[in-house]
Design an enzyme around this catalytic site. Sequence first.
Site, PDB file in Angstrom:
ATOM      1  CE1 TYR A  20      37.290  21.601 -11.601  1.00 64.13           C
ATOM      2  CE2 TYR A  20      35.491  22.685 -12.764  1.00 64.13           C
ATOM      3  CZ  TYR A  20      36.264  21.562 -12.539  1.00 64.13           C
ATOM      4  OH  TYR A  20      36.017  20.408 -13.241  1.00 64.13           O
ATOM      5  NE  ARG A  54      -2.252  -2.021   3.159  1.00 65.87           N
ATOM      6  CZ  ARG A  54      -2.658  -2.283   4.395  1.00 65.87           C
ATOM      7  NH1 ARG A  54      -3.759  -1.734   4.857  1.00 65.87           N
ATOM      8  NH2 ARG A  54      -1.965  -3.105   5.155  1.00 65.87           N
TER       9      ARG A  54
END
Length: 483
Positions: free
Chosen positions: A396, A19
Amino acid sequence: MSATPPAAVVILAAGEGTRMKSATPKVLHEICGRSLVGHVVAAARELGPRELVVVVGHAREKVTEHLAGVDPSIRTAVQEEQNGTGHAVRMGLEALGADAVEGTVVVVCGDTPLLTGATLQALAATHAADGNAVTVLSAEVPDATGYGRIVRDAATDAVTAIVEHKDASEAQRAIREINSGVFAFDGRLLVEALGRVRTDNSQGEEYLTDVLGILREAGHRVGASVAADHREIAGINNRVQLSEARASLNARLLRDAMLAGVTVVDPATTLVDCTVTFEQDALVHPGTQLLGATHLATGAEVGPNTRLTDTVVRAGARVDNTVALGAEVGEGASVGPFAYLRPGTRLGAKAKIGTYVETKNASIGEGTKVPHLSYVGDATIGEYTNIGAASVFVNYDGQDKHHTTVGSHCKTGSDNMFVAPVTIGDGAYTAAGSVITKDVPAGALAVARGQQRNIEGWVARKRPGSAAAQAAESSSERTSGQE
Ligand code: UD1
Ligand code: CA
């Protein structure tokens, strides 16, 4: 009240939970930062059992892997086919071996996350005090549909049997006292009785509940311990019940926090995980989610509209309209509104992270300020430094991440790019608009930008008749008129 610790706790979690309509096994759904079965394990642990076994069946690889993460000392037993709760307990006890049943065996279901250790302890205490062969945890519920009913002797009120809803008569269905699915058994009697459980019922299953009648008929004492709060034993079958259980547990956690001296301005819009800790006089504003190993120290003030995961907010710090994950906010520091602290952010005492600032893997010293519109990633910044507005720690290069170090008592200009790896010495200044690619010595001023050049009369020549040209002309007339 604490009884002798049980020999074993058996947690039933082999059922499918259809369920839930989910690819995730039912008992792995989470409320308040813990899986359903994780909550049950935590409550069971409070009994201090010698053995703890979880009976798994459906999606057992996932469930077993999850349990190993929760607590590697948990044992699992496999129930290949779901032939009923009695069969499941039998599988659990077989996996544990004969020694494990010398004493009390407690059985609980894996889908009742609201059950508390205190209620289990009360059950174990009643079981021991009354010298029962079995004690069922029962509860009076408003709607007993679907539950097994506790049948009592009309004359003596003694528990005689549990009858499943599907097998119950009209009169039995009117009974409001139900079986929670939690039991304390005398281990050896349980094993014996399980061997005699039959499958001649509407579901063709071995019902654990039949053990009660079997033991009673054999002349043993059978009892019930009525739960103080029936909501505690609620099992989760679908996602509506999942959300109701979350609300209920959340309210309980916040209530505990408030009674311990935390101000929660609006419990209805505050969500908290069961792993969150508070000190007295912490204050939580509306719309706040406190998750994981988050800790609010005394006088910390958090929210509104803030989500903190695994974040420590030290004494007297203020965090407003912020998302933080794996961060540490120092004593008296201030964050937000509208900040994003990512993992590895460490703010010193009285540091300030202002509006539209993102930080990651950054150690920011005492009294240092990053007040506006900036990204600070992979950085160490000393004490009492001011980072100008709109600065970016350029960490980066497209392949690797690099580190930037800024010293103490620095003043960096607005709109700076710190192209890592780079180091700014103590007390250094940098000019606004600089792209810092080289180290700056202590005490130096770094200027790294194009020089400004003004080309007089450019607009009149290149944009004649434009609004700009007219504005420029009337401006020069006004100034020459003033002379
Ligand atoms: C069971 C009880 C019922 C009680 C109710 C409380 C029986 C026969 N009935 O009914 O009296 O009122 O719980 O919620 O015990 N499970 C297994 N293996 C199986 C069958 C079940 O591990 O073969 C586990 C399920 O995963 C679940 C628990 O046992 O955690 C209960 O099973 P479920 O099918 O939900 O029992 P109910 O019909 O609700
Ligand atoms: Ca059930």
